[in-house]
Design an enzyme around this catalytic site. Structure first.
Site, PDB file in Angstrom:
ATOM      1  CG  HIS A   1       3.711   8.862  -6.569  1.00 46.66           C
ATOM      2  ND1 HIS A   1       2.736   8.946  -7.535  1.00 46.66           N
ATOM      3  CD2 HIS A   1       4.849   9.342  -7.143  1.00 46.66           C
ATOM      4  CE1 HIS A   1       3.255   9.459  -8.648  1.00 46.66           C
ATOM      5  NE2 HIS A   1       4.533   9.697  -8.432  1.00 46.66           N
TER       6      HIS A   1
ATOM      7  CB  THR B   1      -0.682   3.233 -12.331  1.00 51.01           C
ATOM      8  OG1 THR B   1       0.503   2.903 -11.602  1.00 51.01           O
ATOM      9  CG2 THR B   1      -1.872   2.578 -11.651  1.00 51.01           C
TER      10      THR B   1
ATOM     11  CE  LYS C   1       0.533  10.390  -5.306  1.00 44.36           C
ATOM     12  NZ  LYS C   1      -0.457   9.386  -5.754  1.00 44.36           N
TER      13      LYS C   1
END
Length: 437
Positions: free
Chosen positions: A84, A122, A190
């Site tokens: 990340h 992204t 995450k």
């Protein structure tokens, strides 16, 4: 336990218990905490901070506010890993690294975000691929990870929903820049993705969210300590964002650079250093390689063999994109107006206001001023000059890809203000500043 009493305790600079934090987060998730209460809590944390134990508790509570994906590493045949970034200009590392790690034996279920402000996202880059689904059903997400080894998607409705609601309030109440809240926001998603290892790319410099090295170090230290405290082995790499990463900034243009990188057509040296360094951390953390040197060699092997490029193509087609994007990039939009921007006088690039370069992309329509803004995926910048490059009548500062001449002219003026030129070439430093373990 009254919600306002939890807020009062943090307001008065006392440490909250795990139970108090879990209760507050549960009320966020159930819509039982009002926006005013969430804002007050966020400001109390912003002003008074949280210790590591509190931040771990906040991270775990937000993770547990929704679905936590359970991967069977034994069935998959490899560790579940991720990377990340805190965000930068031209940062397309995730697009390259996910298939490389997959080809090296890892599995990468990457939950990514969209761009806001001067940094690119992204997901916006992947949205520039016609047909690519950045919000698939969980079953499809699992299938692509299992078959391609990687899948890069956005945060779903059921992953860390308390974080999504909390962040929406923070974004409009000037409480985004809090290290404990940034840490918990990143790591809750995450951890919900069911990872067994994580590498963090913490940017620093003029194009970074954290512009000072001290601030970036503090954030890296917080993320590493909290992640490991929450049971997720994590290292962080602090990288330089005083110039654009790679030679393009935008959305479709960065996907094209990604394809060139994976196929060996062209690789920017600084970008390559960041990709290999972060990938090595992932492989070592996941037990795929015994040390960084051997991990780097393994990653280079995935490029040389073409297996990383093949994984990228398999991921794209598995999530609805074209089947042969490596050979045919017609699924990527192209801007109709392309013009080179040259400096007013020749000279070597000595410094770059990287944030201003990112804002030039936003002005073209390739980024967002507000979360609800629509993006033109075709626009952006290519052949962006780096520090030490000579800019003259032949070598431009950048090539602008715009939807019309007026937009291109505005972006050109912004770009000229971003670059400082001198008579002597400046020394070019490594993009890797330090590794935090």
């Amino acid at each position: 336990m009254l919600t306002q009493e939890i807020i009062r305790k943090k307001r008065d600079r006392a440490a909250l218990s795990q139970t108090e934090i879990a209760t507050f987060v549960e009320r966020i998730a159930r819509d039982e905490a009002s926006p005013a209460q969430i804002a007050a809590f966020g400001m109390a944390v912003f002003l008074n901070g949280m210790n590591t134990e509190e931040t771990v508790a906040l991270t775990l509570a937000m993770r547990d506010s929704g679905t936590v994906i359970d991967w069977d590493a034994d069935t998959l045949g490899g560790p579940v890993l991720d990377k990340h970034s805190t965000g930068g200009v031209g940062d397309k590392v995730s697009l390259m690294l996910a298939p490389m790690v997959a080809a090296a034996g890892g599995f990468v279920p990457m939950i990514s975000g969209r761009g806001l402000g001067h940094t690119g996202g992204t997901l916006d880059k992947l949205d520039s691929i016609r047909g690519y689904d950045t919000a698939p059903a969980l079953s499809r997400f699992r299938k692509v990870v299992e078959q391609a080894g990687c899948a890069v998607i956005g945060q779903t409705e059921d992953l860390a929903p308390a974080d999504r609601r909390f962040y929406a309030v923070r974004d409009v109440t000037a409480t985004v820049e809090s290290i404990p809240l940034i840490t918990a926001s990143i790591l809750s998603k995450k951890l919900a993705a069911g990872l067994s290892g994580l590498a963090m790319d913490v940017k620093t410099g003029s194009g970074a969210f954290m512009e000072t090295l001290d601030g970036s170090r503090a954030l890296a230290r917080s993320i590493v300590d909290v992640a490991n405290g929450a049971g997720l082995p994590t290292t962080a790499v602090i990288t330089d964002m005083n110039q654009v990463l790679g030679h393009s900034a935008g959305n479709a243009v960065e996907v094209r650079e990604t394809i060139d990188y994976l196929t060996g057509e062209r690789r920017d040296e600084r970008l390559h250093d960041v990709v290999i360094t972060l990938g090595a951390e992932m492989l070592v953390t996941g037990g795929i390689a015994p040390d960084r040197e051997s991990a780097g060699l393994k990653l280079l092997g995935t490029l040389a063999s073409g297996s990383a490029a093949e994984r990228f193509e398999r991921m794209v087609s598995g999530l609805g994109g074209p089947t042969h994007i490596l050979r045919d990039t017609s699924a990527l939009a192209e801007a109709p107006h392309v013009v080179a921007v040259h400096a007013d006088r020749p000279g070597a690039v000595t410094t770059i206001d990287t944030r201003r370069v990112g804002l030039a992309v936003v002005e073209l329509g390739g980024g967002r001023r507000r979360a609800e803004d629509r993006i033109d995926h075709s626009v952006g910048l290519t052949e962006i000059a780096g520090i030490g490059d000579l800019a003259d009548g032949e070598r431009p500062l950048a090539i602008v890809h715009a939807k019309n001449e007026a937009d291109a002219a505005r972006a050109a003026e912004t770009l000229k203000q971003a670059f400082t030129l001198g008579d002597d070439a400046a020394a070019v430093s490594s993009p890797i500043i330090e590794i935090v373990t």
